[in-house]
Write a protein that holds these residues in place. Structure first.
Motif, mmCIF file in Angstrom:
data_model
loop_
_atom_site.group_PDB
_atom_site.id
_atom_site.type_symbol
_atom_site.label_atom_id
_atom_site.label_comp_id
_atom_site.label_asym_id
_atom_site.label_seq_id
_atom_site.Cartn_x
_atom_site.Cartn_y
_atom_site.Cartn_z
ATOM 1 N N ARG A 5 0.814 -1.215 0.000
ATOM 2 C CA ARG A 5 0.000 0.000 0.000
ATOM 3 C C ARG A 5 0.850 1.268 0.000
ATOM 4 N N GLN A 6 2.038 1.158 -0.558
ATOM 5 C CA GLN A 6 2.929 2.306 -0.715
ATOM 6 C C GLN A 6 3.083 2.609 -2.205
ATOM 7 N N PHE A 7 3.434 3.836 -2.500
ATOM 8 C CA PHE A 7 3.876 4.185 -3.845
ATOM 9 C C PHE A 7 5.389 4.073 -3.875
ATOM 10 N N LEU A 8 5.910 3.518 -4.950
ATOM 11 C CA LEU A 8 7.329 3.592 -5.277
ATOM 12 C C LEU A 8 7.452 4.643 -6.371
ATOM 13 N N ILE A 9 8.245 5.642 -6.117
ATOM 14 C CA ILE A 9 8.438 6.738 -7.063
ATOM 15 C C ILE A 9 9.856 6.617 -7.600
ATOM 16 N N ALA A 10 9.980 6.358 -8.897
ATOM 17 C CA ALA A 10 11.312 6.186 -9.488
ATOM 18 C C ALA A 10 12.100 7.483 -9.380
ATOM 19 N N MET A 11 13.323 7.359 -8.922
ATOM 20 C CA MET A 11 14.210 8.515 -8.855
ATOM 21 C C MET A 11 14.659 8.891 -10.270
ATOM 22 N N PRO A 12 15.022 10.153 -10.494
ATOM 23 C CA PRO A 12 15.411 10.593 -11.838
ATOM 24 C C PRO A 12 16.570 9.798 -12.446
ATOM 25 N N ALA A 13 17.429 9.228 -11.616
ATOM 26 C CA ALA A 13 18.579 8.479 -12.135
ATOM 27 C C ALA A 13 18.227 7.042 -12.532
ATOM 28 N N MET A 14 16.976 6.640 -12.400
ATOM 29 C CA MET A 14 16.573 5.272 -12.740
ATOM 30 C C MET A 14 16.946 5.001 -14.195
ATOM 31 N N GLU A 135 14.338 -4.153 -1.492
ATOM 32 C CA GLU A 135 15.093 -3.522 -0.404
ATOM 33 C C GLU A 135 16.474 -3.084 -0.902
ATOM 34 N N SER A 136 17.092 -3.901 -1.736
ATOM 35 C CA SER A 136 18.389 -3.555 -2.316
ATOM 36 C C SER A 136 18.277 -2.315 -3.207
ATOM 37 N N GLU A 137 17.230 -2.277 -4.029
ATOM 38 C CA GLU A 137 17.033 -1.109 -4.897
ATOM 39 C C GLU A 137 16.798 0.160 -4.076
ATOM 40 N N LEU A 138 16.080 0.020 -2.959
ATOM 41 C CA LEU A 138 15.874 1.182 -2.084
ATOM 42 C C LEU A 138 17.203 1.652 -1.506
ATOM 43 N N GLY A 139 18.063 0.706 -1.148
ATOM 44 C CA GLY A 139 19.372 1.036 -0.615
ATOM 45 C C GLY A 139 20.271 1.721 -1.634
ATOM 46 N N GLN A 140 19.955 1.518 -2.921
ATOM 47 C CA GLN A 140 20.722 2.154 -3.998
ATOM 48 C C GLN A 140 20.080 3.468 -4.455
ATOM 49 N N ASN A 141 19.121 3.957 -3.676
ATOM 50 C CA ASN A 141 18.428 5.221 -3.990
ATOM 51 C C ASN A 141 17.685 5.190 -5.322
ATOM 52 N N ALA A 142 17.165 4.023 -5.705
ATOM 53 C CA ALA A 142 16.422 3.918 -6.955
ATOM 54 C C ALA A 142 14.982 4.419 -6.806
ATOM 55 N N TRP A 143 14.440 4.345 -5.590
ATOM 56 C CA TRP A 143 13.036 4.665 -5.356
ATOM 57 C C TRP A 143 12.862 5.549 -4.135
ATOM 58 N N LEU A 144 11.850 6.386 -4.171
ATOM 59 C CA LEU A 144 11.306 7.037 -2.983
ATOM 60 C C LEU A 144 10.032 6.277 -2.636
ATOM 61 N N THR A 145 9.665 6.249 -1.373
ATOM 62 C CA THR A 145 8.424 5.586 -0.976
ATOM 63 C C THR A 145 7.562 6.550 -0.176
ATOM 64 N N VAL A 146 6.254 6.355 -0.309
ATOM 65 C CA VAL A 146 5.299 7.155 0.438
ATOM 66 C C VAL A 146 4.007 6.348 0.546
ATOM 67 N N ASP A 147 3.277 6.539 1.648
ATOM 68 C CA ASP A 147 1.964 5.904 1.780
ATOM 69 C C ASP A 147 1.119 6.312 0.583
ATOM 70 N N ALA A 148 0.523 5.327 -0.064
ATOM 71 C CA ALA A 148 -0.257 5.612 -1.264
ATOM 72 C C ALA A 148 -1.570 6.298 -0.916
ATOM 73 N N ASP A 149 -1.954 7.213 -1.756
ATOM 74 C CA ASP A 149 -3.285 7.813 -1.733
ATOM 75 C C ASP A 149 -3.993 7.258 -2.960
ATOM 76 N N ILE A 150 -4.966 6.393 -2.750
ATOM 77 C CA ILE A 150 -5.621 5.702 -3.853
ATOM 78 C C ILE A 150 -6.299 6.680 -4.811
ATOM 79 N N GLU A 151 -6.598 7.899 -4.324
ATOM 80 C CA GLU A 151 -7.214 8.912 -5.200
ATOM 81 C C GLU A 151 -6.250 9.361 -6.292
ATOM 82 N N VAL A 152 -4.951 9.212 -6.073
ATOM 83 C CA VAL A 152 -3.987 9.534 -7.125
ATOM 84 C C VAL A 152 -4.219 8.599 -8.312
ATOM 85 N N ILE A 153 -4.522 7.343 -8.039
ATOM 86 C CA ILE A 153 -4.759 6.371 -9.120
ATOM 87 C C ILE A 153 -6.138 6.569 -9.741
ATOM 88 N N PHE A 154 -7.161 6.620 -8.912
ATOM 89 C CA PHE A 154 -8.525 6.659 -9.430
ATOM 90 C C PHE A 154 -9.017 8.062 -9.803
#
Length: 183
Positions: A5-14, A135-154
């Protein structure tokens, strides 16, 4: 760490073109791995076309023009329906009390007959990670995480979802650097 139930937001360097500038909604994360759907990559196909391709008459004009999305590189020949309410479908992962991810055809058949969930997001394919991979990708700064707001999707058009998710963190896209720093 549980990123369900989190969003993964790709970092610009992805660097991976599949995930560059992507917003992923994590549906399940446990010690076996993680799975989610990319929610900001429309395929250029609407639900009317999808239903024609699977040979189901669609009687819900309210969703006929809704976009179908590329959900990720795993099982791209299979549909994944993120929906509210949860309902009682054959193959559904309960993401939260009133939100499910269904992969069985019965949800599509119900939509074809004019019923089905009130709100839905349909993708072909999903994003998956093996145990420890995310978890490894998070450690490499590939993603930001935040509690998802389902209204962003719908509630938002696909082109606004990435920046809206950043906004949940109080971040403006211009604030992000495409290089990672380490202390």
């Amino acid at each position: 760490m549980n990123l369900s139930r989190q969003f993964l937001i790709a970092m610009p360097a992805m660097a991976d073109p599949i995930f560059a500038k992507s917003l992923v909604f994590v549906c399940d994360h446990n010690d076996q791995g993680a799975m989610g759907v990319i929610v900001n990559r429309p395929l250029g196909m609407n639900m009317r076309t999808l239903f024609q391709q699977v040979d189901i008459e669609l009687r819900r004009e309210d969703v006929a023009e809704q976009e179908v999305y590329f959900g990720g590189p795993v099982q791209t020949d299979r549909g994944f329906v993120l929906h509210q309410p949860l309902g009682n479908w054959q193959s559904t992962l309960a993401v939260e009390d009133e939100l499910g991810l269904t992969t069985s055809k019965d949800v599509l058949l119900a939509m074809g007959e004019g019923g089905g969930p009130d709100r839905m997001f349909i993708s072909l394919g999903y994003a998956g990670w093996e145990a420890g991979q995310l978890e490894s990708e998070l450690g490499q700064n590939a993603w930001l995480t935040v509690d998802a707001d389902i209204e962003v999707i719908f509630g938002l058009p696909s082109e606004q979802r990435y920046e809206a998710a950043l906004g949940l963190l109080g971040i403006d896209m211009a604030m992000l650097s495409d290089t990672a720093g380490h202390a």
